[in-house]
Design a protein around this motif. Structure first.
Motif, PDB file in Angstrom:
ATOM      1  N   GLY A 189      -3.241   5.566  -0.818  1.00 11.31           N
ATOM      2  CA  GLY A 189      -3.818   4.789  -1.973  1.00 11.31           C
ATOM      3  C   GLY A 189      -5.413   4.739  -1.897  1.00 11.31           C
ATOM      4  N   ILE A 190      -6.208   4.898  -0.957  1.00  6.00           N
ATOM      5  CA  ILE A 190      -7.540   4.518  -0.891  1.00  6.00           C
ATOM      6  C   ILE A 190      -8.013   5.885  -1.693  1.00  6.00           C
ATOM      7  N   GLU A 225     -11.332   6.711  -4.898  1.00  6.48           N
ATOM      8  CA  GLU A 225     -11.786   6.731  -6.284  1.00  6.48           C
ATOM      9  C   GLU A 225     -10.916   6.122  -7.129  1.00  6.48           C
ATOM     10  N   ARG A 262      -7.663   4.057  -7.507  1.00  3.84           N
ATOM     11  CA  ARG A 262      -6.861   3.440  -6.300  1.00  3.84           C
ATOM     12  C   ARG A 262      -5.281   3.523  -6.877  1.00  3.84           C
ATOM     13  N   SER A 273      -1.478   1.707  -5.910  1.00  6.67           N
ATOM     14  CA  SER A 273      -0.639   0.660  -5.153  1.00  6.67           C
ATOM     15  C   SER A 273       0.266   1.427  -4.181  1.00  6.67           C
ATOM     16  N   THR A 325     -12.280   2.062   5.957  1.00  7.33           N
ATOM     17  CA  THR A 325     -12.268   0.945   5.345  1.00  7.33           C
ATOM     18  C   THR A 325     -12.966  -0.267   5.940  1.00  7.33           C
TER      19      THR A 325
END
Length: 361
Positions: A50-51, A53, A55, A57, A328
């Motif tokens: 999900g990470i 440019e 996004r 969920s 992250t």
């Protein structure tokens, strides 16, 4: 005159599950812990995918993975992002299974492929292919196609056979195997550093990024080789796993139980080398995954040796979570191998200190 009455005696046994001709022992604790590891793995993959440019969920990622979602999400998830996480999961699983086998063979928790030189042998051969890629390319043997995985496999196999041969003294003792492996590992690391010094700048930069262990830019072409290796080698390891319990004993005791020690150990060693070499070729040498995951799995299930299946799950989850942290937690994206090294090095120190306390006792 008193009489002696013999009461009926029953030996407790574990319930078994039979699937056709195969009979398996039912261990609820192993099943539940493996299920928990799978849940962590799936959640880590969903968060990692999900990470970006755009996004997405976690619920949307999970829906897309089972065939739902809109076309745009399916393209992003399935085409662009999922191969990276799948490569990480498969590489972690292969390394953990390899570590579980080598630790059981050597009867030593420090005998993992990245400590005793198997991974270093694969790395040295792969870096040689990267550095000398132009020469190999002239004969159609390029680092981007067959050359890198094949070189890593051959390098890992040669280093493993060398270590095994030098450690052999009418049998293999775990402590001797670790010491010989650490020496060979140091020598192979020196060879890698020398290759980086004499290489062209662009080749050295590529090789340096690779030896730190990275999942950046991984596509389906990286997923397939590891998946095929796992599909072939993991069943072979599970078939051979029946002898691992006996190999925890001395060689004479294992032979007394009917185990062909040399043959079984060699086949298990070849399986472990194949797993760690293919994993290293796909993502570089991810430090300490093969060391930590089997030990955590062993303690979680309370087994006498690292369990292969639970180690697979834990290794996959550890690699995916480490990749998530690498992307992250530090403000900039780091190679996943740096994070696994940061997570695994303290555990290595703990194992060394614990082994030293046992030796003094």
């Amino acid at each position: 005159m008193a009489t002696l009455t013999l009461l009926p005696f029953t030996v407790p046994s574990r319930p078994a599950v039979r699937v056709g001709p195969v009979s398996l022992v039912w261990r609820p604790r192993v099943f539940l812990i493996g299920l928990a590891g799978l849940a962590v793995l799936v959640l880590g993959i969903a968060l990692n995918v999900g990470i970006g440019e755009v996004r997405i969920s976690v619920p949307d990622v999970l829906v897309t993975l089972v065939g739902g979602g809109d076309p745009g999400q399916r393209f992003i998830v399935m085409g662009l992002r999922l191969p990276r996480s799948l490569t990480g999961a498969l590489v972690g699983a292969a390394l953990a299974a390899s570590g579980a086998i080598t630790q059981a063979i050597a009867r030593n928790p420090l005998a993992s492929p990245d400590v005793i030189g198997f991974t270093a042998g694969a790395s040295a051969a792969a870096v040689f292919v990267i550095v000398a890629g132009a020469g190999f390319g002239a004969v159609g043997f390029t680092a981007s196609a067959v050359g890198l995985p094949l070189a890593a496999l051959v390098g890992g196999l040669v280093s493993a056979l060398t270590i095994y041969g030098l450690a052999w003294r009418k049998g293999v003792q775990g402590f001797r195997l670790v010491l010989v492996g650490i020496g060979i590992n140091a020598m192979l690391i020196a060879i890698v550093q020398w290759l980086l010094v004499v290489a062209q700048v662009t080749d050295a930069a590529r090789a340096y990024t690779w030896i730190n262990g990275s999942l950046n830019g991984r596509g389906w072409e990286h997923v397939v080789p590891v998946a095929v290796a796992l599909a072939v080698l993991v069943p072979a390891a599970l078939v051979l796993a029946h002898s691992l319990g006996a190999l925890q004993l001395s060689d004479d005791s294992a032979r007394g139980l009917g185990i062909r020690v040399d043959k079984e150990r060699t086949l298990l060693l070849l399986t472990a080398v194949g797993l760690c070499s293919v994993a290293t070729a796909s993502a570089g040498p991810l430090a300490f995954v093969a060391l930590v995951a089997p030990q955590i799995a062993q303690r979680a299930v309370g087994a006498s040796r690292p369990p292969i299946t639970v180690s697979l799950v834990f290794g996959a989850a550890l690699t995916v979570v480490a990749d998530l942290l690498a992307r992250t937690a530090f403000g900039t994206e780091l190679p996943v191998g740096i994070v696994t090294a940061v997570l695994g090095a303290p555990y290595l120190l703990f194992l060394i200190a614990r082994h030293g306390r046992k030796a003094r006792a």
